[in-house]
Design a protein around this motif. Structure first.
Motif, short mmCIF file in Angstrom:
data_model
loop_
_atom_site.label_atom_id
_atom_site.label_comp_id
_atom_site.label_asym_id
_atom_site.label_seq_id
_atom_site.Cartn_x
_atom_site.Cartn_y
_atom_site.Cartn_z
N LEU A 1 0.82 -1.20 0.00
CA LEU A 1 0.00 0.00 0.00
C LEU A 1 0.86 1.26 0.00
N VAL A 2 1.89 1.25 0.83
CA VAL A 2 2.81 2.39 0.89
C VAL A 2 3.49 2.57 -0.46
N ALA A 3 3.93 1.48 -1.08
CA ALA A 3 4.59 1.56 -2.38
C ALA A 3 3.64 2.12 -3.44
N ALA A 4 2.38 1.74 -3.40
CA ALA A 4 1.40 2.23 -4.36
C ALA A 4 1.20 3.73 -4.22
N VAL A 5 1.10 4.22 -3.00
CA VAL A 5 0.93 5.65 -2.78
C VAL A 5 2.19 6.41 -3.21
N ARG A 6 3.37 5.86 -2.86
CA ARG A 6 4.62 6.50 -3.27
C ARG A 6 4.72 6.57 -4.79
N ASP A 7 4.40 5.46 -5.46
CA ASP A 7 4.45 5.45 -6.93
C ASP A 7 3.48 6.46 -7.53
N PHE A 8 2.26 6.55 -6.98
CA PHE A 8 1.28 7.52 -7.46
C PHE A 8 1.81 8.94 -7.33
N LEU A 9 2.33 9.27 -6.15
CA LEU A 9 2.85 10.62 -5.95
C LEU A 9 4.01 10.92 -6.90
N GLN A 10 4.89 9.95 -7.05
CA GLN A 10 6.08 10.15 -7.88
C GLN A 10 5.73 10.22 -9.37
N SER A 11 4.84 9.36 -9.81
CA SER A 11 4.54 9.28 -11.25
C SER A 11 3.45 10.22 -11.71
N ASP A 12 2.40 10.40 -10.90
CA ASP A 12 1.25 11.18 -11.35
C ASP A 12 1.18 12.59 -10.78
N VAL A 13 1.60 12.77 -9.54
CA VAL A 13 1.47 14.08 -8.91
C VAL A 13 2.70 14.94 -9.13
N LEU A 14 3.87 14.41 -8.83
CA LEU A 14 5.10 15.20 -8.90
C LEU A 14 5.30 15.90 -10.25
N PRO A 15 5.04 15.24 -11.37
CA PRO A 15 5.28 15.92 -12.65
C PRO A 15 4.36 17.12 -12.93
N VAL A 16 3.24 17.22 -12.22
CA VAL A 16 2.28 18.28 -12.55
C VAL A 16 2.14 19.36 -11.48
N VAL A 17 2.95 19.30 -10.45
CA VAL A 17 2.88 20.33 -9.41
C VAL A 17 4.16 21.15 -9.41
N GLU A 18 4.07 22.32 -8.80
CA GLU A 18 5.22 23.23 -8.76
C GLU A 18 5.36 23.82 -7.36
N GLY A 19 6.50 24.46 -7.16
CA GLY A 19 6.74 25.23 -5.95
C GLY A 19 6.64 24.42 -4.68
N ARG A 20 5.91 25.01 -3.72
CA ARG A 20 5.78 24.42 -2.39
C ARG A 20 5.17 23.02 -2.44
N VAL A 21 4.13 22.85 -3.25
CA VAL A 21 3.46 21.54 -3.34
C VAL A 21 4.41 20.51 -3.93
N ARG A 22 5.23 20.90 -4.91
CA ARG A 22 6.22 19.98 -5.48
C ARG A 22 7.23 19.57 -4.41
N PHE A 23 7.72 20.53 -3.64
CA PHE A 23 8.67 20.23 -2.57
C PHE A 23 8.06 19.26 -1.57
N HIS A 24 6.85 19.54 -1.12
CA HIS A 24 6.20 18.67 -0.13
C HIS A 24 5.88 17.29 -0.71
N THR A 25 5.58 17.23 -1.98
CA THR A 25 5.35 15.94 -2.62
C THR A 25 6.64 15.12 -2.64
N ARG A 26 7.76 15.78 -2.94
CA ARG A 26 9.06 15.08 -2.92
C ARG A 26 9.38 14.58 -1.51
N VAL A 27 9.08 15.40 -0.50
CA VAL A 27 9.28 14.98 0.88
C VAL A 27 8.41 13.76 1.18
N ALA A 28 7.16 13.79 0.77
CA ALA A 28 6.25 12.67 1.01
C ALA A 28 6.75 11.40 0.32
N VAL A 29 7.24 11.52 -0.91
CA VAL A 29 7.79 10.37 -1.63
C VAL A 29 8.97 9.79 -0.86
#
Length: 116
Positions: free
Chosen positions: A15-43
């Protein structure tokens, strides 16, 4: 990880791997700034959780064995023994391996293989 666990598939690690993969593959490429930084931290945090779930039980058992080799049964006893003057190569080995185990979970890129 042993499947002798009381929970069904997917496991916590999956489950953790699935969420990490989602954030890395689907979210990270489309966010910027603060949200991108926090997404990288979450990954990164989810990667640490995955590694702890995978490696933690074996590392805990190995650490307990190493402490036992010093005649100790806990980190609290280890700390007290160090305060009382415990030293030597066996202590250095226990501490070095403990740090390497922690690094293999927190940031495997920092862990270096033991010198021969």
């Amino acid at each position: 990880m042993s499947r002798d666990m009381p929970h069904d598939v997917p496991s916590a690690a999956q489950l953790v791997a699935a969420v990490r993969d989602f954030l890395q593959s689907d979210v990270l490429p489309v966010v910027e700034g603060r949200v991108r930084f926090h997404t990288r931290v979450a990954v990164n945090v989810l990667g640490m959780v995955e590694r702890e779930l995978e490696l933690g039980p074996e590392q805990a058992a190995a650490h307990a064995d190493r402490l036992g080799g010093l005649g100790l049964s806990s980190d609290a006893e280890l700390a007290a023994a160090i305060r009382e003057g415990l030293d030597g190569s066996a202590l250095v080995d226990v501490l070095t391996r403990a740090v390497r185990d922690k690094l293999s979970v927190a940031n495997p890129g920092y862990a270096r293989p033991p010198e021969a």
